[in-house]
Design an enzyme around this catalytic site. Structure first.
Site, PDB file in Angstrom:
ATOM      1  N   SER A 193      23.981 -36.893 -41.932  1.00  0.00           N
ATOM      2  CA  SER A 193      23.985 -38.242 -41.368  1.00  0.00           C
ATOM      3  C   SER A 193      23.129 -39.163 -42.220  1.00  0.00           C
ATOM      4  CB  SER A 193      23.437 -38.206 -39.938  1.00  0.00           C
ATOM      5  OG  SER A 193      23.328 -39.507 -39.409  1.00  0.00           O
TER       6      SER A 193
ATOM      7  N   HIS B  87      13.430 -43.562 -37.965  1.00  0.00           N
ATOM      8  CA  HIS B  87      14.779 -43.851 -37.496  1.00  0.00           C
ATOM      9  C   HIS B  87      14.902 -43.477 -36.016  1.00  0.00           C
ATOM     10  CE1 HIS B  87      19.157 -43.724 -37.089  1.00  0.00           C
ATOM     11  NE2 HIS B  87      19.235 -44.396 -38.225  1.00  0.00           N
TER      12      HIS B  87
END
Length: 295
Positions: free
Chosen positions: A175, A183
């Site tokens: 990802s 994040h």
């Protein structure tokens, strides 16, 4: 009894089994035939590919696409449960096991040429969240299924087993977002999922096995093959408006990566332009050739 002659035939794409029987007219002026049993080395010309995480939404697409291209690939699936196996057809080529238990991986990986790794920890929403009251939902990971166990230890087990079995290529789907420790995905269930994914990617890059690491953008359940694909590095695409991609396109890139040397020893971010803009990507060799990053 007819005389049978056995012939080694390296390439006989019409065959769907290892033994093909054809009839030839040896004399055009007679209707007498002799049957030749042709040993077609069909399977040796196909690539055996194991899809781990084949029960997931993207994994199902990869497995299905491989099955549809049976002239090129012998597909195998690896899932966690009988329920997942039945969900993708329940064929004998789908094996049940646990990537965190290395011993269950070995039988599935033996004899494979390539592996597409699509396993991932999945956060679950805690019950009781009411969107009408505002706030944010809370997430958790089930016991034994934390990112450290699945995305690090489980993927490491797959890479180690692949190396021991002489697998020639691993395609790993990860990802985007891994360059940012803060994040939001890392905060889900306090799992630091992107941290562990990134660690597994580095382990693969250091393994010596030819690899392709695909860091997909936001996954969408949309039709594939109708958008222009974009590749990038170091999460640069996250700073643009083009940071999503259809699962079907990710699945296609996985399979295309198996075909081209230009895809090996490469790591890249993957997204697409919106439908209706740009030119749908068809030349995957050129797409991979523009990638220069090894990690």
């Amino acid at each position: 009894m007819a005389n049978l002659t056995r012939v080694l035939l390296p390439q006989f794409p019409q065959c769907t089994t290892s033994i093909c029987t054809i009839s030839l007219y040896l004399n055009p002026n007679t209707t007498r035939r002799r049957r030749f049993s042709v040993l077609a080395m069909a399977e040796s010309n196909r690539t055996t590919v194991l899809v781990t995480g084949a029960g997931g939404r993207t994994g199902q697409l990869v497995y299905k696409k491989l099955k549809e291209r049976s002239g090129e690939y012998i597909a195998r699936g690896f899932v966690r449960s009988e329920e997942s196996k039945q969900k993708i057809g329940g064929a004998d080529d789908v094996l049940i096991g646990d990537i965190t238990n290395a011993s269950t991986l070995e039988p599935a990986i033996q004899g494979t040429d390539a592996i597409v790794i699509l396993t991932s920890a999945i956060p679950k929403m805690k019950p009781g969240f009411d969107p009408t009251k505002g706030g944010r939902p809370e997430f958790y990971f089930e016991e034994g299924a934390y990112p450290e166990q699945v995305d690090w230890e489980g993927q490491k087990n797959q890479i180690d087993a692949a190396k021991a079995a002489g697998v020639k290529h691993i395609v790993l789907v990860g990802s985007m977002g891994g360059t940012n420790l803060n994040h939001p995905l890392n905060s889900l269930g306090n799992g630091n999922i992107l941290v562990w994914k990134r660690k597994a990617e580095q382990y693969l890059a250091d393994s010596g096995i030819p690899y392709t690491i695909i860091r997909a953008g936001g996954l969408q359940d949309k039709e594939g093959g109708i958008r222009e694909l974009l590749v990038g590095k170091d999460d640069e695409l996250l700073q643009t408006e083009t940071k999503t991609i259809a699962r079907a396109d990710v699945a296609e890139v996985c399979i295309q990566a198996l075909q081209f040397e230009e895809a090996k020893f490469k790591a890249f971010d993957l997204a697409s332009k919106p439908e209706g803009t740009g030119t749908p990507t068809k030349d995957f060799k050129s797409l991979f050739a523009q990638i220069t990053t090894r990690f």
